[in-house]
Design a protein around this motif. Sequence first.
Motif, PDB file in Angstrom:
ATOM      1  N   LEU A 143      -6.370  -0.825   8.083  1.00  0.00           N
ATOM      2  CA  LEU A 143      -7.327  -0.369   7.082  1.00  0.00           C
ATOM      3  C   LEU A 143      -7.003   1.097   6.826  1.00  0.00           C
ATOM      4  O   LEU A 143      -7.040   1.911   7.759  1.00  0.00           O
ATOM      5  N   ALA A 144      -6.646   1.427   5.602  1.00  0.00           N
ATOM      6  CA  ALA A 144      -6.392   2.823   5.229  1.00  0.00           C
ATOM      7  C   ALA A 144      -7.592   3.344   4.447  1.00  0.00           C
ATOM      8  O   ALA A 144      -8.011   2.730   3.463  1.00  0.00           O
ATOM      9  N   THR A 159      -1.966   5.417  -1.146  1.00  0.00           N
ATOM     10  CA  THR A 159      -2.410   4.136  -1.684  1.00  0.00           C
ATOM     11  C   THR A 159      -1.225   3.186  -1.872  1.00  0.00           C
ATOM     12  O   THR A 159      -1.305   2.008  -1.528  1.00  0.00           O
ATOM     13  N   ALA A 160      -0.128   3.696  -2.400  1.00  0.00           N
ATOM     14  CA  ALA A 160       1.061   2.867  -2.609  1.00  0.00           C
ATOM     15  C   ALA A 160       1.620   2.369  -1.272  1.00  0.00           C
ATOM     16  O   ALA A 160       2.000   1.207  -1.141  1.00  0.00           O
ATOM     17  N   ARG A 161       1.642   3.234  -0.272  1.00  0.00           N
ATOM     18  CA  ARG A 161       2.199   2.882   1.032  1.00  0.00           C
ATOM     19  C   ARG A 161       1.403   1.776   1.715  1.00  0.00           C
ATOM     20  O   ARG A 161       1.958   0.902   2.368  1.00  0.00           O
ATOM     21  N   TYR A 162       0.080   1.822   1.572  1.00  0.00           N
ATOM     22  CA  TYR A 162      -0.785   0.888   2.305  1.00  0.00           C
ATOM     23  C   TYR A 162      -1.440  -0.162   1.409  1.00  0.00           C
ATOM     24  O   TYR A 162      -2.417  -0.797   1.798  1.00  0.00           O
ATOM     25  N   LEU A 169     -10.544   3.244  -1.005  1.00  0.00           N
ATOM     26  CA  LEU A 169     -10.245   4.435  -1.798  1.00  0.00           C
ATOM     27  C   LEU A 169     -11.550   5.137  -2.133  1.00  0.00           C
ATOM     28  O   LEU A 169     -12.461   4.531  -2.697  1.00  0.00           O
ATOM     29  N   ILE A 170     -11.634   6.402  -1.758  1.00  0.00           N
ATOM     30  CA  ILE A 170     -12.851   7.195  -1.943  1.00  0.00           C
ATOM     31  C   ILE A 170     -12.656   8.131  -3.133  1.00  0.00           C
ATOM     32  O   ILE A 170     -11.630   8.816  -3.222  1.00  0.00           O
ATOM     33  N   ALA A 171     -13.633   8.176  -4.008  1.00  0.00           N
ATOM     34  CA  ALA A 171     -13.515   8.969  -5.240  1.00  0.00           C
ATOM     35  C   ALA A 171     -13.343  10.460  -4.962  1.00  0.00           C
ATOM     36  O   ALA A 171     -12.576  11.139  -5.628  1.00  0.00           O
TER      37      ALA A 171
END
Length: 193
Positions: A143-144, A159-162, A169-171
Amino acid sequence: MLTHLLYLHGFRSSPQSAKARWMADWVAVHRPDLVWACPQLPPSPAAALDDIHAITAGWPAATTGVIGSSLGGFYATVFAQSRGCRAVLVNPAVDPARDLAAHIGRQTMYHSAGESFDFRAEYVDELRAMAPPEPLAHPETILAIVAKGDEVLDWREMTARYARGRLKLIAGSDHGLTDFESHVPDLLRHLQL
């Protein structure tokens, strides 16, 4: 259910970071039965990985979890992929060899006023040598937690890696994830705590 939990801090950080202390307190109150380790990692990545493996030797992969922040997220990825255990990564470093090449030399510690260490050129090579394969072998174990407001690392790269694993994803927020506590329920669920 998890029986062993490892926390890995970031570059220039320590077990005194806010997230590490928060997790240590949570474990003490809610899961005192848990085997908990949050070591002070040495500047050498190879030595850090040796320490991690020494601490966790004999830990059962099926019931071991690891949390890593920033550079600790990179180490946690390497560890989790080699052991097949669950991991939560907080704003994880994706290419620390590239990013830390600009930090060769004397570095100060965030949580220990007056303490410093030498970050050597060979440490960049050590980071490069331990980079996990792309794509990750066990993305489902990860979990990233990635903050778009991270002022140190690029959230798009994280994001791309995981992307093949679980991703939160946090704003906003920031690199240190100062709102860490609000994301703990997701962390606990993923680690099966």
